[in-house]
Design an enzyme around this catalytic site. Structure first.
Site, PDB file in Angstrom:
ATOM      1  N   GLY A 179     -15.578 -20.442 -15.276  1.00 31.06           N
ATOM      2  CA  GLY A 179     -16.022 -19.165 -15.832  1.00 31.06           C
ATOM      3  C   GLY A 179     -16.614 -19.261 -17.224  1.00 31.06           C
ATOM      4  N   CYS A 220     -24.313  -2.038  11.615  1.00 33.31           N
ATOM      5  CA  CYS A 220     -25.666  -2.588  11.723  1.00 33.31           C
ATOM      6  C   CYS A 220     -26.323  -2.097  13.002  1.00 33.31           C
ATOM      7  CB  CYS A 220     -25.615  -4.114  11.692  1.00 33.31           C
ATOM      8  SG  CYS A 220     -27.202  -4.883  12.060  1.00 33.31           S
ATOM      9  N   CYS A 230     -26.920  -5.627  15.284  1.00 31.53           N
ATOM     10  CA  CYS A 230     -25.828  -6.415  15.845  1.00 31.53           C
ATOM     11  C   CYS A 230     -24.528  -5.629  15.943  1.00 31.53           C
ATOM     12  CB  CYS A 230     -25.625  -7.709  15.049  1.00 31.53           C
ATOM     13  SG  CYS A 230     -24.739  -7.465  13.491  1.00 31.53           S
ATOM     14  N   CYS A 257     -27.971  -5.484   8.805  1.00 35.70           N
ATOM     15  CA  CYS A 257     -27.295  -6.521   8.021  1.00 35.70           C
ATOM     16  C   CYS A 257     -28.261  -7.082   6.989  1.00 35.70           C
ATOM     17  CB  CYS A 257     -26.866  -7.683   8.912  1.00 35.70           C
ATOM     18  SG  CYS A 257     -25.498  -7.328   9.987  1.00 35.70           S
ATOM     19  N   CYS A 313     -26.518 -11.794  11.177  1.00 36.86           N
ATOM     20  CA  CYS A 313     -26.958 -10.813  12.167  1.00 36.86           C
ATOM     21  C   CYS A 313     -27.495 -11.504  13.423  1.00 36.86           C
ATOM     22  CB  CYS A 313     -28.037  -9.925  11.541  1.00 36.86           C
ATOM     23  SG  CYS A 313     -28.362  -8.400  12.431  1.00 36.86           S
TER      24      CYS A 313
END
Lengths: 362, 278
Positions: B29, B238, B241, B263, B269
């Protein structure tokens, strides 16, 4: 219905082909040669060399041709090329005191050793469109005089002999290298000057202008502005001595600034310094004003909060390759971020009791 | 492109970047300054990610590049082509087959594995930047772990809007120490940052910073006990899908308010499609 997300590759290829055609323009008009750009658009070439940080007139001219005359784009091409070049070593510091000057003027002394040399300048031209230039034709030869062999000492050194201007002692420590180490603050003067010499001309001009108008007032005179060629020397380890490897054209500007003294420094004149590749007067003068404004701390002056006194502000925003990249990147797809914002704004509006007109209609 | 070294950058530059990457992995970080190079694409187009990818790629790697979750967005296509040309590495659109994935603004839906590296393109690496514009100040704040300003900002959001008004680039705390900008991924993706088996590397070219999350690092999205972090998405499935738990793009289909949701992760997808999920 499905959106046309496929085909990005073909779209890119076609866009590039179209761009190439647009770059060439009307093929009934003769194509622009790189040598023509180098010779006839020399000030554009200079700017691209300065902001691209690479002294190569032919390459800069080629970049201008490739970029359709967009000088920031051309400087970017030069930078991207430059970064791939191996580093053989460092040159010796150039001696601008021995410059073969095409131009050398001082605003502080009417006459001085070596004299004033006006050189090829727009300064006293009347800015009237010259329609004769539209018709191609020869240019009458300019009068020629024998070169003046008299040495042209730097004006700041002349004033320095009296002790009237701050001392600028020789410093042989190796300066930091902006192109090989990340820019970190505080930045010393050598690093600031490096950043300024390749900063965007417009940005540097704006910063300098702001100091003249009162945002961090300095009162500069052009002590000296000189343009000409200097030899570049380099020590070659195998030889054990320095040899001349070429010459570069430079513009050097040293401003002399009135200074009433501070707690730490006596009353004296102080200096601002600008050095830029090629004939780039506006840039060199701007640079010297900004350099002087950034020196407030070491001279014990007050920080009045002017933008040009703020090293981090000036150095972080002067590079036009960085600036234009980040600015223009907002035209790249941001569907995902925009979608998340859209959901957030919808949520906040729902919670605030705003009725969505579309949902209400459904 | 035989004039250029493998993956474009010269070995000295790669070594410099790898050192920064190792330091970044050692201090999760923390933003490591590095001498970012000018690349042949503009700053803002992913030059940080490209330099990181160039430094970790080996000839045996299989590269996937996504932008907004999709392999076929123009800039993803352009960066993939760049590495096909300069490194001749194999490329793929399959998340599961890739060894290195460079991404802009998304984390793939398919969970990543220990043999994968995810490289993020980062515009503004400093999570405190919009609270304090000065680099000299923000570096000091990180050093002193002085994150009060960030908590005040989040609190003010709640006081003003009733919720934390950050939808993407939602700040996280890494391994209990540094507050980090996860790059402009939607906050929906934030939970995937934590305890991830893959190495996650972040490159900010213009800002000259690299940071990293080693595998299985604890990453916590900043929040308050009474206003817990919430990974949000459009409340739809979606249209292609049928997935109910993937991040969705909203597509405007006409000028009468018609829209559909798909998606954003095109590989996810398509894979579901092939398996006959829809």
């Amino acid at each position: 219905m499905y959106v046309a997300t496929k085909g990005g590759e073909r779209a890119i290829d076609n866009a590039h082909a179209w761009l190439a055609e647009e770059r060439r323009g009307d093929t009934d008009i003769p194509e622009l040669g790189v040598a023509q750009i180098r010779e006839q658009l020399a000030l554009s070439v200079n700017r691209v060399m300065a902001e691209g940080s690479l002294y190569d007139r032919d390459l800069a001219a080629l970049a201008i041709k490739q970029s359709r005359g967009d000088l920031i784009e051309a400087a970017f091409l030069i930078r991207a090329y430059r970064t791939t070049l191996p580093r053989f070593g460092s040159s010796l510091p150039v001696d601008t005191g021995t410059m073969a000057c095409d131009r050398r003027i001082s605003a502080t002394f009417k006459d001085l050793p070596g004299g004033q040399v006006l050189g090829p300048t727009f300064d006293y031209t009347h800015r009237l469109i010259d329609f004769a230039l539209a018709a191609e034709g020869g240019v009458p030869d300019a009068p020629v005089a024998a070169p003046d062999p008299a040495p042209k000492p730097r004006v700041a050194d002349v004033i320095g002999r009296e002790g009237m201007i701050e001392d600028n002692p020789r410093d042989d420590t190796t300066p930091p290298d902006l192109t090989r180490a990340p820019l970190e603050f505080p930045a010393n003067r050598a690093l600031r000057l490096q950043a300024l010499t390749r900063s965007d001309e417009g940005f540097t001009l704006g910063m300098a202008y702001s100091t003249q108008r009162g945002y961090g007032r300095t009162h500069p005179f052009v002590g000296e502005l000189r343009i000409g060629r200097v030899a570049v020397g380099m020590e070659v380890p195998e030889l054990g001595f320095a040899i001349e490897i070429g010459e570069v054209e430079l513009t050097e500007c040293e401003t002399v600034n009135q200074f009433k003294g501070s707690k730490t420094e006596p009353a004296q004149f102080t200096r601002g310094y600008g050095l830029v590749f090629g004939q780039s007067e506006r840039k060199a003068i701007s640079m010297s004003l900004v350099d002087r404004a950034l020196r407030w701390a070491e001279l014990g002056e007050d920080n009045v909060g002017a933008p040009a006194q703020d090293t981090e502000f000036v150095l972080s925003h002067g590079d036009n390759i960085q600036a234009t990249g980040f600015l223009e990147h907002i035209k790249l797809p941001h569907y995902v971020d925009f979608q998340s914002e859209l959901e957030l704004v919808r949520k906040l509006r729902r919670e605030a009791g705003v009725v969505d007109t579309r949902e209400a209609a459904e | 492109m035989t004039d250029y070294n493998f993956a474009y950058l010269d070995e000295q530059t790669k070594r410099m970047i790898r050192r920064a990457l190792l330091k970044a992995l050692a201090i999760p970080g923390y933003q490591v300054p590095f001498a970012s190079r000018e690349m042949p694409m503009p700053y803002g187009w992913g030059t940080g990610g490209v330099q990181v990818t160039a430094s970790v790629l080996t000839p045996e790697d299989r590269l996937k590049v996504i932008d907004q979750g999709a392999d076929d967005t123009t800039n993803a296509v352009s960066i993939r082509k760049f590495f096909e040309k300069t490194a001749q590495v194999a490329t793929t659109t399959r998340t599961t087959e890739a060894t290195v994935i460079q991404t802009r603004h998304r984390i793939p839906e398919t969970p990543l594995g220990e043999d994968q590296i995810l490289v993020y393109q980062v515009p503004i690496p400093e999570p405190l930047r919009f609270l304090e514009p000065r680099e000299t100040e923000t570096r000091r704040m990180h050093a002193l772990e002085e994150y009060g300003l960030m908590h005040v900002k989040l609190y003010e959001d709640i006081a003003r809007h009733g919720a934390i008004a950050t939808a993407y680039a939602y700040p996280v705390k890494v391994a209990g120490r540094y507050v980090m900008d996860p790059s402009p991924i939607p906050k929906f993706d934030n939970p995937k940052l934590s305890d991830c088996p893959a190495i996650q590397l972040f490159g900010a070219g213009r800002e000259q910073r690299i940071y990293a999350l080693p595998p299985y690092t604890d990453v916590v999205s900043l929040d308050f006990e009474d206003h817990p972090f919430e990974a949000s998405k459009a409340p739809h499935a979606c249209a292609l899908c049928g997935s109910g738990d993937s991040y969705l793009d909203e597509i405007v289909t006409d000028d009468a308010g018609g829209r559909m949701f798909l998606c954003s992760d095109t590989d996810y997808c398509e894979s579901r499609h092939e398996r006959g999920a829809a």
